[in-house]
Design an enzyme around this catalytic site. Structure first.
Site, PDB file in Angstrom:
ATOM      1  N   SER A 104      -8.663  -0.326   2.707  1.00 51.33           N
ATOM      2  CA  SER A 104      -8.177   1.038   2.884  1.00 51.33           C
ATOM      3  C   SER A 104      -8.546   1.892   1.682  1.00 51.33           C
ATOM      4  CB  SER A 104      -6.651   0.986   3.021  1.00 51.33           C
ATOM      5  OG  SER A 104      -6.087   2.254   2.846  1.00 51.33           O
ATOM      6  N   TYR A 156       2.151  -2.052  -0.216  1.00 49.40           N
ATOM      7  CA  TYR A 156       1.108  -2.130   0.816  1.00 49.40           C
ATOM      8  C   TYR A 156      -0.277  -2.059   0.163  1.00 49.40           C
ATOM      9  CZ  TYR A 156      -2.291  -0.318   4.174  1.00 49.40           C
ATOM     10  OH  TYR A 156      -3.440  -0.114   4.903  1.00 49.40           O
ATOM     11  N   LYS A 185      -3.713  -4.799  -0.228  1.00 47.85           N
ATOM     12  CA  LYS A 185      -5.139  -4.537   0.039  1.00 47.85           C
ATOM     13  C   LYS A 185      -5.971  -4.813  -1.218  1.00 47.85           C
ATOM     14  CE  LYS A 185      -4.770  -3.323   4.335  1.00 47.85           C
ATOM     15  NZ  LYS A 185      -5.156  -4.291   5.356  1.00 47.85           N
TER      16      LYS A 185
HETATM   17  P1  NAD Z   1      -1.875  -1.706  13.915  1.00 45.63           P
HETATM   18  O1  NAD Z   1      -0.510  -1.986  13.402  1.00 45.63           O
HETATM   19  O2  NAD Z   1      -2.008  -0.836  15.115  1.00 45.63           O
HETATM   20  O3  NAD Z   1      -2.649  -3.082  14.198  1.00 45.63           O
HETATM   21  C1  NAD Z   1      -2.430  -4.240  13.454  1.00 45.63           C
HETATM   22  C2  NAD Z   1      -2.172  -5.375  14.432  1.00 45.63           C
HETATM   23  O4  NAD Z   1      -1.955  -6.587  13.696  1.00 45.63           O
HETATM   24  C3  NAD Z   1      -0.929  -5.158  15.295  1.00 45.63           C
HETATM   25  O5  NAD Z   1      -1.285  -5.314  16.663  1.00 45.63           O
HETATM   26  C4  NAD Z   1       0.039  -6.245  14.847  1.00 45.63           C
HETATM   27  O6  NAD Z   1       0.865  -6.700  15.895  1.00 45.63           O
HETATM   28  C5  NAD Z   1      -0.912  -7.322  14.319  1.00 45.63           C
HETATM   29  N1  NAD Z   1      -0.342  -8.206  13.303  1.00 45.63           N
HETATM   30  C6  NAD Z   1       0.315  -7.862  12.165  1.00 45.63           C
HETATM   31  N2  NAD Z   1       0.659  -8.963  11.472  1.00 45.63           N
HETATM   32  C7  NAD Z   1       0.183 -10.034  12.166  1.00 45.63           C
HETATM   33  C8  NAD Z   1       0.225 -11.432  11.967  1.00 45.63           C
HETATM   34  N3  NAD Z   1       0.827 -11.965  10.900  1.00 45.63           N
HETATM   35  N4  NAD Z   1      -0.345 -12.242  12.880  1.00 45.63           N
HETATM   36  C9  NAD Z   1      -0.969 -11.726  13.969  1.00 45.63           C
HETATM   37  N5  NAD Z   1      -1.017 -10.394  14.218  1.00 45.63           N
HETATM   38  C10 NAD Z   1      -0.459  -9.566  13.322  1.00 45.63           C
HETATM   39  O7  NAD Z   1      -2.722  -1.112  12.688  1.00 45.63           O
HETATM   40  P2  NAD Z   1      -4.152  -0.447  12.674  1.00 45.63           P
HETATM   41  O8  NAD Z   1      -3.974   0.992  12.397  1.00 45.63           O
HETATM   42  O9  NAD Z   1      -4.932  -0.860  13.845  1.00 45.63           O
HETATM   43  O10 NAD Z   1      -4.729  -1.098  11.336  1.00 45.63           O
HETATM   44  C11 NAD Z   1      -5.531  -2.258  11.338  1.00 45.63           C
HETATM   45  C12 NAD Z   1      -5.828  -2.665   9.916  1.00 45.63           C
HETATM   46  O11 NAD Z   1      -6.460  -1.589   9.253  1.00 45.63           O
HETATM   47  C13 NAD Z   1      -4.601  -3.019   9.076  1.00 45.63           C
HETATM   48  O12 NAD Z   1      -4.917  -4.114   8.243  1.00 45.63           O
HETATM   49  C14 NAD Z   1      -4.369  -1.773   8.248  1.00 45.63           C
HETATM   50  O13 NAD Z   1      -3.738  -2.061   7.020  1.00 45.63           O
HETATM   51  C15 NAD Z   1      -5.788  -1.286   8.034  1.00 45.63           C
HETATM   52  N6  NAD Z   1      -5.859   0.160   7.794  1.00 45.63           N
HETATM   53  C16 NAD Z   1      -5.325   1.018   8.693  1.00 45.63           C
HETATM   54  C17 NAD Z   1      -5.349   2.386   8.442  1.00 45.63           C
HETATM   55  C18 NAD Z   1      -4.731   3.359   9.417  1.00 45.63           C
HETATM   56  O14 NAD Z   1      -4.446   4.486   9.035  1.00 45.63           O
HETATM   57  N7  NAD Z   1      -4.518   3.022  10.682  1.00 45.63           N
HETATM   58  C19 NAD Z   1      -5.947   2.869   7.276  1.00 45.63           C
HETATM   59  C20 NAD Z   1      -6.505   1.968   6.392  1.00 45.63           C
HETATM   60  C21 NAD Z   1      -6.458   0.595   6.656  1.00 45.63           C
HETATM   61  C1  UD1 Z   2      -1.185   7.155   4.064  1.00 53.82           C
HETATM   62  C2  UD1 Z   2      -0.852   6.156   2.976  1.00 53.82           C
HETATM   63  C3  UD1 Z   2      -2.043   5.247   2.736  1.00 53.82           C
HETATM   64  C4  UD1 Z   2      -2.420   4.523   4.024  1.00 53.82           C
HETATM   65  C5  UD1 Z   2      -2.679   5.559   5.120  1.00 53.82           C
HETATM   66  C6  UD1 Z   2      -2.840   4.852   6.430  1.00 53.82           C
HETATM   67  C7  UD1 Z   2       0.809   7.196   1.516  1.00 53.82           C
HETATM   68  C8  UD1 Z   2       1.073   7.751   0.163  1.00 53.82           C
HETATM   69  N1  UD1 Z   2      -0.456   6.852   1.775  1.00 53.82           N
HETATM   70  O1  UD1 Z   2      -2.308   7.921   3.637  1.00 53.82           O
HETATM   71  O2  UD1 Z   2      -1.717   4.267   1.771  1.00 53.82           O
HETATM   72  O3  UD1 Z   2      -3.592   3.746   3.858  1.00 53.82           O
HETATM   73  O4  UD1 Z   2      -1.537   6.452   5.235  1.00 53.82           O
HETATM   74  O5  UD1 Z   2      -3.251   5.744   7.376  1.00 53.82           O
HETATM   75  O6  UD1 Z   2       1.696   7.061   2.330  1.00 53.82           O
HETATM   76  N2  UD1 Z   2       1.611  14.806   6.045  1.00 53.82           N
HETATM   77  C9  UD1 Z   2       2.426  15.881   6.326  1.00 53.82           C
HETATM   78  N3  UD1 Z   2       3.429  15.687   7.236  1.00 53.82           N
HETATM   79  C10 UD1 Z   2       3.653  14.489   7.844  1.00 53.82           C
HETATM   80  C11 UD1 Z   2       2.801  13.398   7.545  1.00 53.82           C
HETATM   81  C12 UD1 Z   2       1.790  13.595   6.633  1.00 53.82           C
HETATM   82  O7  UD1 Z   2       2.263  16.974   5.786  1.00 53.82           O
HETATM   83  O8  UD1 Z   2       4.593  14.378   8.653  1.00 53.82           O
HETATM   84  C13 UD1 Z   2       0.513  15.008   5.066  1.00 53.82           C
HETATM   85  C14 UD1 Z   2       0.597  14.068   3.893  1.00 53.82           C
HETATM   86  O9  UD1 Z   2       1.398  14.605   2.891  1.00 53.82           O
HETATM   87  C15 UD1 Z   2      -0.889  13.947   3.516  1.00 53.82           C
HETATM   88  C16 UD1 Z   2      -1.633  14.115   4.848  1.00 53.82           C
HETATM   89  O10 UD1 Z   2      -0.703  14.733   5.734  1.00 53.82           O
HETATM   90  O11 UD1 Z   2      -1.227  14.991   2.665  1.00 53.82           O
HETATM   91  C17 UD1 Z   2      -2.087  12.800   5.448  1.00 53.82           C
HETATM   92  O12 UD1 Z   2      -0.974  11.929   5.472  1.00 53.82           O
HETATM   93  P1  UD1 Z   2      -1.023  10.468   6.145  1.00 53.82           P
HETATM   94  O13 UD1 Z   2      -1.487  10.599   7.540  1.00 53.82           O
HETATM   95  O14 UD1 Z   2       0.305   9.837   5.920  1.00 53.82           O
HETATM   96  O15 UD1 Z   2      -2.172   9.715   5.335  1.00 53.82           O
HETATM   97  P2  UD1 Z   2      -2.333   9.470   3.759  1.00 53.82           P
HETATM   98  O16 UD1 Z   2      -1.232  10.043   2.990  1.00 53.82           O
HETATM   99  O17 UD1 Z   2      -3.711   9.906   3.405  1.00 53.82           O
END
Ligand code: NAD
Ligand code: UD1
Length: 351
Positions: free
Chosen positions: A134, A158, A162
Site C-alpha cells: 500500500s 495496519y 505492510k
Molecule cells: P477486502 O477486505 O475487500 O479483501 C480482503 C479479503 O481477504 C476479504 O475477502 C477477507 O475476507 C479476506 N481475508 C482477510 N483475512 C483473511 C485470512 N486470514 N484468511 C483468508 N482470508 C482473509 O480488501 P481489499 O480492498 O480487496 O484489499 C485487498 C488487499 O489490498 C489487502 O491486503 C489490503 O490491505 C490491500 N490494500 C487495499 C487498499 C484499498 O484501499 N482497498 C489500499 C492499499 C492496499
Molecule cells: C487510507 C489510509 C491508508 C490506507 C487507505 C486504504 C489513513 C490515514 N490512511 O488512505 O493507510 O492504505 O486508506 O484505502 O486512514 N476523507 C474525507 N471524508 C471521509 C473519508 C475520507 O474527507 O469521510 C478524506 C481523507 O481525509 C483523505 C481522502 O478523503 O484526505 C482520502 O481518504 P481515504 O479514502 O480514507 O484514503 P487515505 O486517507 O488516502
C-alpha cells in the site's frame, strides 16, 4: 497468456473488493484460479457474481475454498491437492482505525497469515508471489510524487504490517534466490466493474472517501464530512491518487506476466497509481456529475494522521511492467455510481 500454459493461480482474499475484480480478469485471460478466503470481510455472493460475469465456460476454471491463512492446515490442504504456479496475496485486514484499537488482531491476521503462506508455498516449491502492499508505506511523504526507492515509514499498526511484510519478503528472497516476489503498492483503489455487478461493499460505516460518498448518494448517510479545508492545496482539501479497480486488476496481470517471463526479479516494489492528484472536493464534484445529484458536505477539521497530498510516480511500473492506468476520475465515478445505484445495500438484497 494464461491459456497458453493453463497456469493455476492461488488468489488469497479473492472474495474481497480488489480480489473479485482481479479474479475476473485472470479468468478472462485464460488462467485457472483458486480463491481462498475466510469471508471475514466479504460474502460468497461476490464470487458467484464473478462466475456469472466470466460466463459458463470460464467459470469452470474457478474453484472457491473457504479457508483461513492463520490455519496452516487450510493451506496444506490446498497445496497438497493442487499445483499452483503463483500466488496473488490479497488476504488481510485493512481498516486503519481498527488497527490502532486492536493491533494484535492486525499482527495476528496479516503477519501470521502471510508467514504461514510463505512457509507452505516454499514447502511445495511455489516461489512466485504478488503481494498487496500500500501507499501507506510512504507515511507522510516529504516529496511527491512518491518514488519506489523513498524511505519507508509506518504511521499505524495496519501500515506497520505492510512495512514488515515488505521487509520480510526481501529477507525471504535474499535467503533463497529462487523466490520471485513483486510488491504492489496501491494508491487509492475506487470504482467498480463496468457491469455494476461487483464492487466495494464495506461492513459498517465506511472509513474511506468513495464508499462514504456512495452511501450519501444512495441516501444511507445524510452528508459527507470533508476532513480538512485548510490544506495548502488548490481548494484546501487533501489530495490523493485515485485508481480505478479495473486498472489495478490489470496491474496484477502485468505483474504475473513479469513473474513468468523475466529471470532476474528478486523482490521488487511497484507503485500502482495514476500519477495524478485529485482533491476531496474535486472527487465530490466528479461524483455529483456522474450520479446527477448533490452530495451534501460538511467542512470539518483534518483527520488525525492524514497527509496533505499523496500521489504516485508511475514510471517504474510503466517501464518494467509495461502497465499504465487507463481510466480517469470520470470513469471511476461513473462505474462506482453504476454499482451503487444497482446495489444500494451492496451484496445484500435487503437492508
Ligand atoms: P477486502 O477486505 O475487500 O479483501 C480482503 C479479503 O481477504 C476479504 O475477502 C477477507 O475476507 C479476506 N481475508 C482477510 N483475512 C483473511 C485470512 N486470514 N484468511 C483468508 N482470508 C482473509 O480488501 P481489499 O480492498 O480487496 O484489499 C485487498 C488487499 O489490498 C489487502 O491486503 C489490503 O490491505 C490491500 N490494500 C487495499 C487498499 C484499498 O484501499 N482497498 C489500499 C492499499 C492496499
Ligand atoms: C487510507 C489510509 C491508508 C490506507 C487507505 C486504504 C489513513 C490515514 N490512511 O488512505 O493507510 O492504505 O486508506 O484505502 O486512514 N476523507 C474525507 N471524508 C471521509 C473519508 C475520507 O474527507 O469521510 C478524506 C481523507 O481525509 C483523505 C481522502 O478523503 O484526505 C482520502 O481518504 P481515504 O479514502 O480514507 O484514503 P487515505 O486517507 O488516502
Amino acid at each position: 497468456m494464461g491459456s497458453e500454459f493453463c497456469k493455476r493461480i492461488l488468489v488469497t482474499g479473492g472474495a474481497g473488493f480488489i480480489g473479485t475484480h482481479t479474479v475476473l480478469q485472470l479468468l478472462k485471460d485464460g488462467f485457472h484460479v483458486t480463491v481462498v478466503d475466510n469471508l471475514d470481510n466479504s460474502v460468497e455472493e461476490a464470487v458467484d457474481r464473478v462466475r456469472i460475469l466470466a460466463g459458463e465456460d470460464l467459470s469452470r476454471n474457478l474453484v472457491f475454498s473457504i479457508g483461513d491463512l492463520r490455519n496452516k492446515s487450510d493451506l496444506e490442504k490446498l497445496f497438497s491437492e493442487t499445483r499452483f504456479e503463483a500466488v496473488i496475496h490479497f488476504a488481510g485486514l485493512k481498516a486503519v482505525g481498527e488497527s490502532v484499537a486492536k493491533p494484535m488482531r492486525y499482527f495476528d491476521n496479516n503477519l501470521v497469515g502471510t508467514l504461514n503462506l510463505y512457509e507452505i508455498m516454499g514447502k511445495y516449491g511455489c516461489k512466485k508471489m504478488v503481494f498487496s502492499s500500500s501507499a501507506t508505506v510512504y507515511g507522510q511523504p516529504e516529496k511527491i510524487p512518491c518514488v519506489e526507492d523513498f524511505d519507508l515509514k509506518a504511521m499505524n499498526p495496519y501500515g506497520r504490517t505492510k512495512l514488515f511484510l515488505e521487509e520480510i519478503a526481501r529477507d525471504i528472497q535474499k535467503a533463497d534466490p529462487e523466490w520471485k516476489i513483486i510488491l504492489l503498492r496501491y494508491f487509492n483503489p475506487v470504482g467498480a466493474h463496468e457491469s455494476g455487478q461487483i464492487g466495494e461493499d464495506p461492513k459498517g460505516i465506511p472509513n474511506n472517501l468513495m464508499p462514504y460518498i456512495e452511501r450519501v448518494a444512495v441516501g444511507r448517510l445524510p452528508e459527507l464530512n470533508v476532513y480538512g479545508h485548510d490544506y495548502p492545496t488548490k481548494d484546501g482539501s487533501a489530495v490523493r491518487d485515485y485508481i480505478h479497480v479495473m486498472d489495478l486488476a490489470d496491474g496484477h496481470l502485468a505483474a504475473l506476466r513479469k513473474l513468468f517471463t523475466a529471470d532476474e526479479i528478486g523482490c521488487v516494489a511497484y507503485n500502482l497509481g495514476t500519477g495524478r492528484g485529485t482533491s476531496v472536493l474535486e472527487m465530490v464534484a466528479a461524483f455529483e456529475k456522474a450520479a446527477g445529484k448533490k452530495i451534501p458536505v460538511k467542512l470539518c477539521d483534518r483527520r488525525h494522521g492524514d497527509a496533505t497530498a499523496v500521489y504516485a510516480s508511475t514510471e517504474k511500473a510503466q517501464k518494467e511492467l509495461n502497465w499504465k492506468a487507463k481510466y480517469g476520475i470520470e470513469e471511476m465515478c461513473r462505474d462506482q455510481w453504476n454499482w451503487a445505484s444497482k446495489n444500494p445495500y451492496g451484496y445484500q438484497s435487503k437492508p
